[in-house]
Design an enzyme around this catalytic site. Structure first.
Site, mmCIF file in Angstrom:
data_model
loop_
_atom_site.group_PDB
_atom_site.id
_atom_site.type_symbol
_atom_site.label_atom_id
_atom_site.label_comp_id
_atom_site.label_asym_id
_atom_site.label_seq_id
_atom_site.Cartn_x
_atom_site.Cartn_y
_atom_site.Cartn_z
ATOM 1 N N LYS A 10 0.834 -1.205 0.000
ATOM 2 C CA LYS A 10 0.000 0.000 0.000
ATOM 3 C C LYS A 10 0.875 1.265 0.000
ATOM 4 C CE LYS A 10 -3.976 -2.260 2.245
ATOM 5 N NZ LYS A 10 -4.981 -2.158 3.332
ATOM 6 N N GLU A 127 -9.779 -9.992 -7.820
ATOM 7 C CA GLU A 127 -8.729 -8.984 -7.585
ATOM 8 C C GLU A 127 -7.552 -9.134 -8.549
ATOM 9 O OE1 GLU A 127 -7.825 -9.244 -3.399
ATOM 10 O OE2 GLU A 127 -9.779 -8.419 -2.842
HETATM 11 P P1 IDP Z 1 -8.178 -6.919 5.332
HETATM 12 O O1 IDP Z 1 -7.324 -5.958 4.515
HETATM 13 O O2 IDP Z 1 -7.423 -7.455 6.507
HETATM 14 O O3 IDP Z 1 -8.813 -8.002 4.494
HETATM 15 P P2 IDP Z 1 -10.787 -5.589 5.399
HETATM 16 O O4 IDP Z 1 -11.774 -5.725 6.507
HETATM 17 O O5 IDP Z 1 -11.076 -6.298 4.113
HETATM 18 O O6 IDP Z 1 -9.348 -6.034 5.993
HETATM 19 O O7 IDP Z 1 -10.611 -4.043 5.115
HETATM 20 C C1 IDP Z 1 -9.936 -3.588 3.973
HETATM 21 C C2 IDP Z 1 -9.009 -2.458 4.358
HETATM 22 O O8 IDP Z 1 -9.779 -1.372 4.854
HETATM 23 C C3 IDP Z 1 -8.036 -2.775 5.498
HETATM 24 O O9 IDP Z 1 -6.866 -3.464 5.090
HETATM 25 C C4 IDP Z 1 -7.717 -1.394 6.027
HETATM 26 O O10 IDP Z 1 -6.777 -0.704 5.189
HETATM 27 C C5 IDP Z 1 -9.072 -0.704 5.896
HETATM 28 N N1 IDP Z 1 -9.874 -0.813 7.136
HETATM 29 C C6 IDP Z 1 -10.461 -1.911 7.651
HETATM 30 N N2 IDP Z 1 -11.132 -1.635 8.784
HETATM 31 C C7 IDP Z 1 -10.957 -0.315 8.982
HETATM 32 C C8 IDP Z 1 -11.416 0.591 10.017
HETATM 33 O O11 IDP Z 1 -12.123 0.216 10.957
HETATM 34 N N3 IDP Z 1 -11.032 1.890 9.889
HETATM 35 C C9 IDP Z 1 -10.271 2.341 8.851
HETATM 36 N N4 IDP Z 1 -9.832 1.530 7.874
HETATM 37 C C10 IDP Z 1 -10.167 0.216 7.939
#
Ligand code: IDP
Ligand code: MG
Length: 139
Positions: A10, A127
């Site tokens: 990222k 993806e």
């Molecule tokens: P993951 O990347 O571990 O699969 P996901 O729940 O799919 O997690 O969320 C995608 C991305 O969104 C995360 O990697 C993170 O960058 C962001 N994200 C997830 N939860 C939050 C939050 O509660 N606040 C801000 N950003 C979040």
């Protein structure tokens, strides 16, 4: 089972010079890089990628972050690659991820958590094809 998964370094990881460190971890754990490119996503491209999170409160902030600077996109391949790469990354929130994982060691916050990995075979297929054409992946 040999799988493919999408990995992203990222913008926070690229900006802090962590490309080599992340790829070193990927390769030293036996995962193979099958395709790779560096791009600066537009906000729209980031929104398309994270479309499943459209309704989440952090969607606007997440897609702004993902388009603030270049990212490195990779297709990884290997035995159980989806889970293997998620294990290397650690939990979404760096504060809750296991010691030694990428997110624990390098993540700045739950949003700026340095790497992305697909979470299931269906999302990996979406993806990888969102970012790469068949011609760009090596065997
Ligand atoms: P993951 O990347 O571990 O699969 P996901 O729940 O799919 O997690 O969320 C995608 C991305 O969104 C995360 O990697 C993170 O960058 C962001 N994200 C997830 N939860 C939050 C939050 O509660 N606040 C801000 N950003 C979040
Ligand atoms: Mg996810």
């Amino acid at each position: 089972m040999i799988q493919e998964t999408l990995a992203i370094i990222k913008p926070d990881g690229v900006a802090r010079g962590l490309i080599g460190e992340v790829i070193r971890r990927i390769e030293s754990h036996g995962l193979k890089v099958k395709a790779m490119k560096m791009v600066h996503l537009s906000k729209k491209e980031a929104e398309g990628f994270y479309a499943v999170h459209r309704e989440r409160p952090f969607f606007g902030s997440l897609t702004s972050f993902m388009s603030e600077g270049p990212v490195v996109l990779m297709i990884l391949s290997g035995e159980n690659a989806i889970q293997a790469w998620r294990d290397l990354m650690g939990a979404t929130d760096p504060a809750k991820s296991a010691p030694g994982t990428i997110r624990r060691e390098f993540g700045l916050s739950i949003e700026r958590n340095t790497t992305h990995g697909s979470d299931a075979p269906e999302t990996a297929a979406f993806e990888t094809s969102y970012f790469f054409s068949g011609m760009e992946a090596c065997n």
